[in-house]
Design an enzyme around this catalytic site. Structure first.
Site, PDB file in Angstrom:
ATOM      1  N   SER A   1       1.016  -1.251   0.039  1.00  0.00           N
ATOM      2  CA  SER A   1      -0.197   0.035   0.062  1.00  0.00           C
ATOM      3  C   SER A   1       1.037   1.190  -0.224  1.00  0.00           C
ATOM      4  O   SER A   1       1.958   1.331   0.571  1.00  0.00           O
ATOM      5  CB  SER A   1      -0.751  -0.047   1.244  1.00  0.00           C
ATOM      6  OG  SER A   1      -1.756   1.255   1.289  1.00  0.00           O
TER       7      SER A   1
ATOM      8  N   TYR B   1      -1.999  -0.853  10.169  1.00  0.00           N
ATOM      9  CA  TYR B   1      -1.855  -1.220   9.018  1.00  0.00           C
ATOM     10  C   TYR B   1      -0.859  -0.455   8.324  1.00  0.00           C
ATOM     11  O   TYR B   1      -0.120  -1.401   7.347  1.00  0.00           O
ATOM     12  CB  TYR B   1      -3.304  -0.541   8.447  1.00  0.00           C
ATOM     13  CG  TYR B   1      -3.475  -0.744   7.039  1.00  0.00           C
ATOM     14  CD1 TYR B   1      -3.960  -2.026   6.306  1.00  0.00           C
ATOM     15  CD2 TYR B   1      -3.237   0.200   6.101  1.00  0.00           C
ATOM     16  CE1 TYR B   1      -3.845  -2.201   4.985  1.00  0.00           C
ATOM     17  CE2 TYR B   1      -3.295  -0.084   4.487  1.00  0.00           C
ATOM     18  CZ  TYR B   1      -3.611  -1.122   4.183  1.00  0.00           C
ATOM     19  OH  TYR B   1      -3.878  -1.215   2.739  1.00  0.00           O
TER      20      TYR B   1
END
Length: 730
Positions: free
Chosen positions: A598, A611
């Site tokens: 990501s 995350y």
């Protein structure tokens, strides 16, 4: 002549008058073909052809003319539709014999005989584009309205016996004539025509080493005659069945299922790597009782060495299989590999010698000398092809060859085609031309691509993207139901393929669904074991599975969120890579891996600590894996940003929370997808390109990274974020 419908023991009587009687004459022919093809004991995939001579209106003259409708080249009786049949003016076909007789180079296996195939298109009725079968003249020259030409195992068993001519008279009581082996073509058709004219009481002809042709004045009668021919042969064979002494009796005992599976999953990637020296192959595994009875038998070495008989068979199976000299009770895995390696080398040397001794001045270049069928005592058969369909057909045809040998050995002694005759089929100019006409293979046609996270979002889009390039796609996901849906979508689009073979999961098509939890190594091991049994190996692995959970305000209570985030987003990728590495090393074939990280791994922000840090770790995992798996495997990553559309990481409550956070107007009664689109459009305005990021955008990047176009790129993280300058490399 013929049996009553309920008397058949070895074929299925499937004709239904209430259906057939309502059909047009052409559709009735299609119906007959489908009913014949529906029973594997009658014909094999792509084999055999049927015809009907029907009166049609000539579109130019308006006159009634006789038209031969015959199953075209490459069609399959079981699945054929009207579009699979060619249509030709029967009068023009008959007139072609004058053309042929005028050729100075006519004769059996002559250039003139081969040239006649190109003349068929001059006889096409109504501009029908379907290519005509090589057996078209056979159907034309038999002066009966309906003709079936089939390759049933029971009949080929008789046609492959050393005393096939005498057995023809014995078994069918003079109702079938006999003609010796001839390669299909004009001369073989003329011989059948002469035999038909000289024997007015026969209903068919046994074609030596090949199959049979029969006929009738009505479609139903032709169908019933076909069944009678096959049933009669099968009954005779069963009357002489040798029971436990079939194939000389048992020499080896089969391994138990657990031991066989364990050995196969170890051996398959090794074997795939060894035979894929020129091009890659896809496997189909056959471990049923009939196959095991043959490979474990006393006579297997003798019969396997003779090779297959029917030309339909050895075009796929090659002239003979490789029987590995393996003792399942005393040899281990290392000995299996050593004996396979030695057998493979000898097979290739034998095949080269076969080619050199049989080739003609104008023969096509030698094809890959590797075997397409491997037989292993105690284990079974591994068939290979350029894709799953072809390997299933190869396995199916050798299943047929085994049954043919069983029947022939029961009633007489099995004989195969002479090597020269086999070569003249395998390297026939017409077969070579057919191969050259085939469309170019797609970029991933010989690849097995495992997509983990294929149940939704980026993973689903990626599965569809690589399938468009011909890949065999393993749709893996924690949610098996979602994985099944993706695999079903691919099957609906691209089909299950042809071929009726394969044991267990190996009977699959080009897309399968499997469940996996990448945080648990044992489930990843099970996943890859099933993939090996299905296809024989793996080539590319794409991991799109990931998890996002926002932390609460009390950081001390977020430990479980960290464990989950790092377990899925970091450890999971490592577990998959380390298990795939074992297979890649066994294969020795170039491959690729893509992880999904990501842009959050490069951008610091509030509210997604677990995350973001897990994705930063995943970015470095990519670099570590690139070093670890080099030079065989390229490892790269794609880094998405705000892929809202179709993503389970953006459930409705998270979307609503984000819309509220950014003061974006919405109504509670709007659909989840509509809300997602609003959020996606908001995120798009923060990028340089001002475009929402979709799963398809990520899928395109994933495909690019495994396509070979970036074969010299590894250890890289490719951002697919619409242009977030905060994530620029720095």
């Amino acid at each position: 002549m013929p049996y009553q419908p309920d008397e058949y023991q070895h074929v299925k009587y499937l004709w239904e008058d209430h259906i057939a009687d309502e059909l047009s004459p052409v559709d009735n022919l299609v119906y007959r073909s489908n009913k014949l093809g529906e029973d594997q004991r009658i014909t094999n995939t792509g084999g055999g052809n049927t015809s009907a001579k029907l009166m049609e209106t000539d579109p130019l003259t308006g006159e009634q003319v006789e038209v031969l409708w015959v199953k075209g080249s490459g069609g399959d009786l079981r699945t054929s539709t009207r579009e699979n049949f060619s249509s030709l003016y029967e009068g023009k076909l008959q007139a072609l014999d004058e053309v042929y007789q005028a050729y100075p180079d006519k004769g059996y296996k002559s250039a003139g005989e081969d040239r006649m195939v190109g003349m068929f298109k001059h006889c096409n009725f109504c501009l029908n584009p379907r290519a005509s079968s090589i057996d078209t003249p056979l159907h034309s020259m038999i002066d009966e309205k309906h003709v079936d030409h089939l390759h049933p195992n029971a009949v080929i068993s008789v046609a492959s016996c050393k005393d096939q001519k005498a057995l023809t008279e014995t078994i069918w009581g003079g109702k079938l004539a006999y003609v010796p082996w001839m390669r299909p073509g004009w001369e073989a058709a003329r011989l059948c025509e002469e035999t038909y004219e000289e024997n007015p009481d026969i209903v068919g002809i046994l074609l030596g080493q090949h199959g049979h042709t029969n006929w009738a004045g009505e479609s139903k009668s032709c169908y019933e005659t076909s069944l009678w021919v096959i049933e009669t042969a099968a009954r005779y064979i069963e009357e002489h069945d040798k029971g436990e002494m079939t194939f000389g009796g048992q020499k080896y005992a089969p391994l138990d299922e657990s031991s066989r599976t364990r050995l196969l999953t170890e051996f398959l990637p090794v074997a795939r790597g060894m035979i894929s020296t020129e091009v890659k192959f896809i496997a189909t595994v056959q471990t049923d009782d009939a196959t095991l009875r043959f490979v474990n038998s006393v006579d297997a070495p003798r019969l396997a060495a003779l090779g297959t008989s029917c030309p339909d068979h050895f075009l796929r199976t090659k002239i003979k299989p490789l029987l590995v000299d393996f003792d399942p009770q005393n040899d281990d895995f290392e000995q299996l590999v050593d004996k396979f390696k030695a057998g493979l080398q000898q097979y290739r040397e034998d095949y080269i010698a076969y080619y050199e001794s049989c080739k003609h001045e104008d023969s096509p270049a030698m094809r890959d000398p590797s075997p397409t069928v491997i037989l292993i005592p105690g284990i079974g058969m591994i068939a290979w092809g350029k894709n799953k369909s072809e390997s299933r057909v190869t396995a199916e045809f050798y299943n047929c060859a085994i049954e043919v040998m069983r029947g022939a050995e029961a009633i007489s002694e099995y004989t195969a085609l002479p090597a020269q005759e086999a070569f003249d089929i395998e390297y026939w100019a017409l077969e070579e031309a057919k191969l050259q006409r085939m469309p170019a293979e797609k970029s991933l046609a010989r690849d097995v691509v495992v997509v983990i996270g294929a149940g939704d979002g980026i993973g689903k889009a990626t599965a569809h993207r690589v399938a468009r390039e011909g890949a065999h796609v393993v749709c893996a996901d924690l949610n098996y139901t979602n994985a099944e849906k993706t695999a079903a979508e691919l099957t609906d689009i691209y089909g299950q393929g042809i071929g009726v073979a394969g044991s267990g999961i190996s009977a699959c098509g080009p897309a399968i669904a499997l469940q996996v939890d990448i945080t648990k190594r044992e489930t990843v091991e099970c996943l890859f074991s099933q993939v090996l049994l299905a296809y024989g190996g793996i080539d590319k692995v794409i991991v799109t599975a990931g998890v996002f959970v926002a932390e609460g305000a009390d950081m001390a209570k977020n430990d479980q969120i960290f464990d989950l985030s790092f377990g899925v987003n970091v450890k999971g990728g490592y577990v998959v890579a380390s298990e795939a590495q074992k297979i890649w090393q066994s294969q020795g074939l170039k491959g690729a891996m893509v992880l999904t990280t990501s842009v959050n791994g490069a951008v610091s922000k509030k509210g997604s600590l677990a995350y973001d840090t897990s994705k930063a770790a995943a970015n470095h995992l990519v670099r570590e894996l690139a070093v670890t798996l080099s030079p065989l495997i390229n490892v790269n990553a794609l880094a998405p940003a705000t892929v809202v559309q179709g993503s389970n990481m953006f459930p409705r409550d998270r979307v609503i929370s984000s819309l509220t956070k950014y003061n974006i107007a919405f109504s509670a009664d709007e659909s989840t997808e509509a809300l997602r689109n609003k959020l996606a459009e908001f995120y798009a305005q923060r990028t340089l390109t001002k475009q929402p990021i979709t799963p398809d955008d990520q899928a395109e990047a994933a495909y690019l990274l495994i396509s070979g176009q970036l074969s010299k790129t590894t250890g890289q993280v490719i951002s697919v974020d619409g242009g977030l300058h905060e994530a620029f490399l720095r």
